[in-house]
Design a protein around this motif. Structure first.
Motif, PDB file in Angstrom:
ATOM      1  N   PRO A   1     -10.000  17.656  17.687  1.00  0.00           N
ATOM      2  CA  PRO A   1     -11.297  17.200  18.193  1.00  0.00           C
ATOM      3  C   PRO A   1     -11.205  16.563  19.584  1.00  0.00           C
ATOM      4  CG  PRO A   1     -11.106  16.675  15.884  1.00  0.00           C
ATOM      5  CD  PRO A   1      -9.787  17.260  16.294  1.00  0.00           C
ATOM      6  N   ARG A   2     -10.116  15.837  19.843  1.00  0.00           N
ATOM      7  CA  ARG A   2      -9.983  15.128  21.126  1.00  0.00           C
ATOM      8  C   ARG A   2      -9.273  15.929  22.198  1.00  0.00           C
ATOM      9  NH1 ARG A   2     -10.067  12.893  16.882  1.00  0.00           N
ATOM     10  NH2 ARG A   2     -11.433  11.130  16.536  1.00  0.00           N
ATOM     11  N   GLY A   3      -8.800  17.131  21.853  1.00  0.00           N
ATOM     12  CA  GLY A   3      -8.142  17.948  22.865  1.00  0.00           C
ATOM     13  C   GLY A   3      -6.877  18.606  22.351  1.00  0.00           C
ATOM     14  N   THR A   4      -6.144  19.178  23.287  1.00  0.00           N
ATOM     15  CA  THR A   4      -4.964  19.973  22.960  1.00  0.00           C
ATOM     16  C   THR A   4      -3.910  19.130  22.251  1.00  0.00           C
ATOM     17  OG1 THR A   4      -5.457  21.096  25.031  1.00  0.00           O
ATOM     18  CG2 THR A   4      -3.356  21.619  23.981  1.00  0.00           C
ATOM     19  N   LEU A   5      -3.420  19.637  21.140  1.00  0.00           N
ATOM     20  CA  LEU A   5      -2.407  18.937  20.350  1.00  0.00           C
ATOM     21  C   LEU A   5      -1.201  19.853  20.201  1.00  0.00           C
ATOM     22  CD1 LEU A   5      -1.374  16.756  18.317  1.00  0.00           C
ATOM     23  CD2 LEU A   5      -2.594  18.029  16.553  1.00  0.00           C
ATOM     24  N   ILE A   6      -0.038  19.327  20.551  1.00  0.00           N
ATOM     25  CA  ILE A   6       1.182  20.135  20.540  1.00  0.00           C
ATOM     26  C   ILE A   6       2.191  19.569  19.548  1.00  0.00           C
ATOM     27  CG2 ILE A   6       3.116  20.989  21.937  1.00  0.00           C
ATOM     28  CD1 ILE A   6       1.289  20.675  24.418  1.00  0.00           C
ATOM     29  N   HIS A   7       2.656  20.407  18.648  1.00  0.00           N
ATOM     30  CA  HIS A   7       3.769  20.054  17.756  1.00  0.00           C
ATOM     31  C   HIS A   7       4.896  21.049  18.013  1.00  0.00           C
ATOM     32  CE1 HIS A   7       1.995  17.449  14.306  1.00  0.00           C
ATOM     33  NE2 HIS A   7       1.204  17.342  15.347  1.00  0.00           N
ATOM     34  N   GLU A   8       6.101  20.539  18.128  1.00  0.00           N
ATOM     35  CA  GLU A   8       7.257  21.414  18.319  1.00  0.00           C
ATOM     36  C   GLU A   8       8.404  20.921  17.443  1.00  0.00           C
ATOM     37  OE1 GLU A   8       9.026  21.264  22.205  1.00  0.00           O
ATOM     38  OE2 GLU A   8      10.139  23.113  21.897  1.00  0.00           O
ATOM     39  N   TYR A   9       9.037  21.858  16.731  1.00  0.00           N
ATOM     40  CA  TYR A   9      10.113  21.486  15.821  1.00  0.00           C
ATOM     41  C   TYR A   9      11.303  22.421  15.978  1.00  0.00           C
ATOM     42  CZ  TYR A   9       6.278  19.039  13.536  1.00  0.00           C
ATOM     43  OH  TYR A   9       5.204  18.241  13.279  1.00  0.00           O
ATOM     44  N   GLU A  10      12.482  21.862  15.716  1.00  0.00           N
ATOM     45  CA  GLU A  10      13.670  22.680  15.518  1.00  0.00           C
ATOM     46  C   GLU A  10      14.193  22.377  14.122  1.00  0.00           C
ATOM     47  OE1 GLU A  10      16.382  21.898  18.741  1.00  0.00           O
ATOM     48  OE2 GLU A  10      14.894  22.552  20.224  1.00  0.00           O
ATOM     49  N   VAL A  11      14.656  23.423  13.440  1.00  0.00           N
ATOM     50  CA  VAL A  11      15.089  23.290  12.048  1.00  0.00           C
ATOM     51  C   VAL A  11      16.482  23.877  11.909  1.00  0.00           C
ATOM     52  CG1 VAL A  11      14.564  23.878   9.647  1.00  0.00           C
ATOM     53  CG2 VAL A  11      12.701  23.500  11.280  1.00  0.00           C
ATOM     54  N   GLY A  12      17.360  23.138  11.213  1.00  0.00           N
ATOM     55  CA  GLY A  12      18.734  23.606  11.023  1.00  0.00           C
ATOM     56  C   GLY A  12      18.843  24.594   9.869  1.00  0.00           C
ATOM     57  N   ASP A  13      20.033  25.166   9.714  1.00  0.00           N
ATOM     58  CA  ASP A  13      20.266  26.121   8.625  1.00  0.00           C
ATOM     59  C   ASP A  13      20.123  25.471   7.254  1.00  0.00           C
ATOM     60  OD1 ASP A  13      20.722  28.323  10.233  1.00  0.00           O
ATOM     61  OD2 ASP A  13      22.833  27.790  10.544  1.00  0.00           O
ATOM     62  N   ASP A  14      20.278  24.141   7.220  1.00  0.00           N
ATOM     63  CA  ASP A  14      20.145  23.441   5.930  1.00  0.00           C
ATOM     64  C   ASP A  14      18.700  23.054   5.631  1.00  0.00           C
ATOM     65  OD1 ASP A  14      19.728  21.463   7.781  1.00  0.00           O
ATOM     66  OD2 ASP A  14      21.333  20.140   7.070  1.00  0.00           O
ATOM     67  N   ASP A  15      17.762  23.551   6.415  1.00  0.00           N
ATOM     68  CA  ASP A  15      16.322  23.341   6.215  1.00  0.00           C
ATOM     69  C   ASP A  15      15.816  21.984   6.707  1.00  0.00           C
ATOM     70  OD1 ASP A  15      15.880  25.867   4.920  1.00  0.00           O
ATOM     71  OD2 ASP A  15      16.748  25.002   3.100  1.00  0.00           O
ATOM     72  N   LEU A  16      16.685  21.158   7.266  1.00  0.00           N
ATOM     73  CA  LEU A  16      16.227  19.852   7.756  1.00  0.00           C
ATOM     74  C   LEU A  16      15.801  19.963   9.221  1.00  0.00           C
ATOM     75  CD1 LEU A  16      18.874  17.408   6.217  1.00  0.00           C
ATOM     76  CD2 LEU A  16      16.763  18.302   5.200  1.00  0.00           C
ATOM     77  N   VAL A  17      14.769  19.200   9.564  1.00  0.00           N
ATOM     78  CA  VAL A  17      14.282  19.175  10.946  1.00  0.00           C
ATOM     79  C   VAL A  17      15.316  18.463  11.819  1.00  0.00           C
ATOM     80  CG1 VAL A  17      12.493  18.275  12.485  1.00  0.00           C
ATOM     81  CG2 VAL A  17      11.861  19.236  10.272  1.00  0.00           C
ATOM     82  N   THR A  18      15.708  19.100  12.914  1.00  0.00           N
ATOM     83  CA  THR A  18      16.694  18.468  13.788  1.00  0.00           C
ATOM     84  C   THR A  18      16.055  17.872  15.034  1.00  0.00           C
ATOM     85  OG1 THR A  18      17.096  20.630  14.784  1.00  0.00           O
ATOM     86  CG2 THR A  18      18.629  19.913  13.078  1.00  0.00           C
ATOM     87  N   ARG A  19      14.861  18.334  15.388  1.00  0.00           N
ATOM     88  CA  ARG A  19      14.194  17.761  16.548  1.00  0.00           C
ATOM     89  C   ARG A  19      12.699  17.932  16.410  1.00  0.00           C
ATOM     90  NH1 ARG A  19      12.568  18.317  21.810  1.00  0.00           N
ATOM     91  NH2 ARG A  19      12.377  20.562  21.647  1.00  0.00           N
ATOM     92  N   CYS A  20      11.966  16.955  16.914  1.00  0.00           N
ATOM     93  CA  CYS A  20      10.512  16.991  16.797  1.00  0.00           C
ATOM     94  C   CYS A  20       9.925  16.450  18.087  1.00  0.00           C
ATOM     95  CB  CYS A  20      10.111  16.103  15.610  1.00  0.00           C
ATOM     96  SG  CYS A  20       8.397  15.604  15.588  1.00  0.00           S
ATOM     97  N   ASN A  21       8.986  17.166  18.660  1.00  0.00           N
ATOM     98  CA  ASN A  21       8.265  16.635  19.819  1.00  0.00           C
ATOM     99  C   ASN A  21       6.773  16.814  19.588  1.00  0.00           C
ATOM    100  OD1 ASN A  21       8.177  15.411  22.434  1.00  0.00           O
ATOM    101  ND2 ASN A  21       7.505  17.381  23.243  1.00  0.00           N
ATOM    102  N   LEU A  22       6.044  15.732  19.778  1.00  0.00           N
ATOM    103  CA  LEU A  22       4.599  15.761  19.587  1.00  0.00           C
ATOM    104  C   LEU A  22       3.932  15.310  20.873  1.00  0.00           C
ATOM    105  CD1 LEU A  22       4.524  13.697  16.249  1.00  0.00           C
ATOM    106  CD2 LEU A  22       4.665  16.176  16.442  1.00  0.00           C
TER     107      LEU A  22
END
Lengths: 506, 180, 230
Positions: free
Chosen positions: A390-411
């Motif tokens: 509603p307030r504008g452009t929203l960016i989510h970015e993730y990297e995920v390892g082979d073990d299914d856990l998130v290794t990096r997150c940028n919002l």
């Protein structure tokens, strides 16, 4: 970096500090500080985000399938934006992009329901008191309760429009706030036909209210007193997603950037490559980062997102009533780019109408009650999800390892994109209406009126952990600061770091 | 002297979101049209929905609803002001009651994170000190009631306020106790 | 029920019993709920959670391991037992990291539903927020120790049903934890298979098949009722 006028006073010693703390009728917690000299001239004005909640950091190490539900807790007003932006990013990770048509329609329904509820909340519950009663009306009246007493029809419309949007979210996610509809690669539910029919029955009335809301927003805008004609007029570039055909597109599209003078600077930009377009800067006096266009740099690369940008960035709105309202908006401004932030309310209500029209079309789509809901494919290690919240452009970015856990997150949340624009608006208002004046509560509210036009979600904006300072002040009993210790990023202890007399007044 | 009894005094209600997401406030608004009945019987004091900046500045507050846990020194200060000036204090939602998802940062060392993440340290006195752990509010002040949920259902807010307005001890109906 | 069937009295209700019954198994067969966390009819009892504590002839016993005795008077729903259960649940919540809002087990979680039924609205105690790293080394099963309540259901299922003995309980007091039988101590190096019963018996969200997440919508989860509506 601190080169913008009024961002940093040349010498803060002896300046008087005034704080608007907390900012009210906005979502979340922030404050504005002003430093004034003996003649009440404004020397510094800043919008600060003073809280952080650390989402980017603690999402690292979580299994990816939890994340679309967890990130909703960034924000209770637009949880659906975070839910869907994260889901879109993880669609890529599980190889489930694009999701099946039924899942796409249901997600869109959820999202446009949110546009309706959030825009209704913002305009009627939060911003309308300023527009209906005046910026310096008495404090006790300047709220939704005051509106309910003086303008009961408007208050009721706002409450009912919001209710309708919330119910659209509930039938697609199981809860009005923080539900669980979208999953990586699709949806976990279709829409129950009985619930769809109940909402369809309300549509004629809801459409009429939405149309009235546009009329009201336009009337209030056009009847602003003459002294507010250029209120917080801050020319800025505009960024949003648009459809490949240039249509207004809030769920999924390509990035378009338009210069303040109306020329298109960048178009058709792939959302997965956003990092080539945008970088983020940090300033020492706020937890909120400052995104900027890489090609123009920190000082000149700021831009605006949200309804005012979107309504002008698209070539057309793909629903008839909202398109008619958009054309009226453009015509009323002689076709020139509009940068007066109060026009955002008008643009917002045009989007609300578009939201209701889109919900109506989706409720008619038989796909929403069934069909395959989940896609799978080759696993990837990263994904980007961009949505127009509603307030504008929203960016989510993730990297995920082979073990299914998130290794990096940028919002990068909508309000963060608008950080510089809001600071500019605060300074424009401070200079135009407060500079040299005796400061009153009503004058201070002028600043909040400008901030409110952005509908800043300071709740979303407090997600960052990245810029956390450790600063310790030793004060005498009378509040005087005796010592100020700062631990730098290298662990070095600095004494007498940047401070100003105002600190003693805290 | 006067036969007609005066209408009962309106209750003053203050609300705040500390380290929360505003979802609890949204769920309160999800009482929908009942909001109009509510404002017949309560006045709002400091709240994100009003422009009153300090709780109980003019009148003592009857009810304080606190959303969110404590993540910085300013949260603590505001919470203490709420406790001091509200007769009944209610912890609202998972964050106020347990710290909530922001408490997932509690296993991280604040200093270590700073070492690892920054390019530049925001060092302004306008920024309050972060706490090393996100705390639920009952670890800092006494609470009178708690309304669990993320967020608590709108009906749970409605029932709580009805009970408090009627002078009853609020006991949430079984279906209204939810943690997700 | 015929007059000759042996029964015992549970909160004023007669409950039929069969040879080998515990108080809890007899009550469960009769459709009467005695709050519990660590009991399952699939495996032997362990009396580790103590939520099922009842008064048998006035004496507190764990209903899951105490043989039902004909004619006995058993009390479950007393105010003092209710308070005791509430405190037990609160201690379980503060001892781990139980964040229902982000947990995929929500709506299917026995700890959550027992606490909701016990009327738990707050945590009462100081939260401990222990640091327990997630073990995601197994390709198909996630171990999230922050949510483990040491109920030992996985220990017994692996031993009694799967015949593998993958899990054990080790340590003392607050340091007690679930141990995994593998050279590295990690789940990925153990004999556990996602098809094992032990991978699915966890009453909370500590052992979970991977990549399922929030696949079951709100309203269709195990403990959802008609009240479960946002």
């Amino acid at each position: 970096m601190d080169t913008r006028p009024l961002e940093t006073a040349a010498d803060s010693k002896g300046l008087r500090r005034i704080a608007i703390d907390p900012l009210s009728r906005v979502e979340g917690h922030g404050k504005v500080t002003l430093l004034l000299d003996d003649d009440n001239r404004v020397r510094q004005a800043r919008l600060h985000i003073v809280e952080f909640r650390g989402f980017e950091k603690f999402i690292e190490g979580r299994p990816y399938w939890e994340v679309p539900v967890m990130v909703q807790r960034l924000c209770g007003i637009c949880p659906v934006s975070h839910h869907l932006a994260a889901s879109k990013a993880f669609d890529r990770v599980v190889g489930g992009w694009p999701v099946p048509p039924a899942a796409d329609r249901i997600r869109r329904l959820m999202h446009y329901g949110q546009i309706v509820q959030s825009h209704a909340l913002h305009f009627f519950h939060l911003a309308s008191p300023d527009l209906l009663f005046g910026f310096d009306a008495e404090v006790d009246r300047r709220n939704i309760v005051g509106v309910a007493a003086a303008f009961p029809d408007a208050a009721r419309q706002g409450v009912m429009l919001r209710k309708f949007g919330q119910e659209v979210i509930r039938i697609t996610s199981g809860k009005r706030i923080h539900g669980t509809g979208a999953i990586p690669g699709g949806m976990n539910r279709a829409v129950d036909p009985a619930e769809r029919d109940a909402l369809r029955a309300e549509l004629p009335q809801v459409l009429a209210w939405a149309q009235d809301a546009v009329t009201l927003a336009r009337r209030l805008h056009e009847s602003l007193p003459a002294r507010y004609a250029d209120f917080a007029d801050t020319p800025a570039a505009m960024m949003s997603l648009v459809g490949r055909d240039g249509a207004m597109e809030l769920y999924d599209g390509v990035l378009r950037l338009r210069e303040a003078d109306g020329r298109i600077a960048i178009d058709g930009f792939d959302d997965q490559r956003y990092r080539e377009l945008i970088a983020e800067a940090v300033k020492p006096w706020t937890y909120m980062k400052f995104p900027y266009r890489r090609d123009l740099g920190v000082d000149d690369g700021w831009y605006r997102v949200g309804p005012l940008a979107r309504v002008q960035n698209c070539d057309f709105i793909p629903t008839p009533r909202a398109e008619e309202a958009r054309q009226a908006f453009v015509a009323a401004h002689g076709g020139r780019p509009v940068h007066a932030v109060l026009a955002t309310h008008w643009a917002r209500m045009i989007e609300l109408l578009h939201g209701v029209e889109t919900v109506a079309a989706l409720l008619d789509d038989p796909l929403i009650t069934g069909g395959p809901l989940q896609a799978e494919g080759t696993r990837q290690h990263s994904g980007v999800g961009i949505i127009e919240a509603p307030r504008g452009t929203l960016i989510h970015e993730y990297e995920v390892g082979d073990d299914d856990l998130v290794t990096r997150c940028n919002l990068i949340v909508s309000t963060t994109h608008n950080n510089q624009a809001m600071n500019e608006a605060v300074r424009a208002v401070a200079l135009r209406y407060l500079d040299g004046e005796t400061i009153t509560e009503g004058l201070l509210n002028h600043i909040e009126v400008a901030v409110r036009a952005y509908d800043p979600c300071l709740s979303c904006a407090t997600h960052a952990l990245g810029q956390m300072p450790l600063a310790v002040s030793l004060r005498a009993a009378d509040g005087r600061v005796l010592d100020h210790v700062l631990r730098s990023s290298t662990g070095e202890l600095l004494r007498d770091g940047p401070t100003h007399d105002a600190e003693a007044a805290q | 002297m006067n036969a007609s009894s005066p209408s009962p005094r309106k209750l003053r209600v203050a609300t705040v979101s500390l380290a929360g997401c505003f979802g609890c406030h949204m769920s309160l608004l999800d009482i929908d049209e009942r909001l109009f009945d509510l404002v017949e019987r309560v006045d709002f004091d400091r709240s994100p929905l009003t422009d009153i900046k300090t709780v109980g500045e003019h009148d003592r507050c009857d009810i304080g609803l606190v959303e969110g846990g404590l993540c910085n020194a300013e949260n603590v200060e505001v919470l203490r002001a709420f406790r001091a000036r509200c007769t009944v204090l209610v912890a609202v939602g998972a964050c106020a009651i347990t710290g909530g998802l922001p408490a997932l940062r509690n296993h991280l060392d604040v200093g270590d994170i700073m070492q690892s993440v920054y390019g530049r340290v925001p060092d302004d006195p306008e920024l309050p000190l972060p706490l090393n752990r996100v705390l639920p509010i009952h670890e800092v002040v006494r609470i009178d009631h708690a309304l669990p949920g993320c967020p608590p259902p709108a009906d749970a807010f409605w029932q709580l306020l009805q009970d408090l307005m009627a002078g009853r001890t609020p006991v949430p109906a079984p279906g209204l106790i939810r943690y997700d | 029920m015929s007059a000759v069937d042996p029964t015992f009295d549970l909160d004023g209700q007669p409950v039929a019993l069969q040879p080998g019954d515990t108080i809890l198994s007899a009550a469960a067969r009769a459709g009467l709920d005695i709050p519990h966390l660590c009991w399952s009819e699939e495996v032997s009892g362990s009396a580790s959670c103590r939520l099922c504590t009842v008064l048998a002839e006035g004496r507190p016993v764990a209903a899951c391991v105490t043989p039902a005795v004909a004619g006995q008077k058993v009390e479950c729903r007393t105010p003092s037992l209710a308070t005791q259960r509430l405190r037990l649940l609160q201690m379980l919540f503060v001892e781990g990291n139980h964040f229902c809002p982000g947990c995929e087990k929500s709506g299917n979680c026995l700890l959550q539903v027992q606490a909701e039924r016990a009327g738990m609205t707050d945590l009462n105690f100081e939260v401990l927020n222990p640091e327990r790293p997630v073990d995601a080394s197994h390709p198909d099963v996630l171990f999230e120790p922050n949510r483990c309540i040491l109920c030992q259901l996985c220990v017994r299922a692996s031993d009694e049903i799967d015949g593998k003995r993958v899990f054990a309980i080790g340590g003392h007091g607050i340091a007690t934890r679930l141990l995994i039988d593998s050279p590295s101590g990690r789940l990925g190096d153990s004999a556990l298979s996602v098809d094992d019963r032990a991978a699915h018996i966890c009453p909370v969200g500590a052992l979970l098949p991977k990549r399922v997440g929030f696949a079951v919508p709100i309203g269709q989860r195990r403990f959802d009722t008609e009240d479960t509506r946002g």
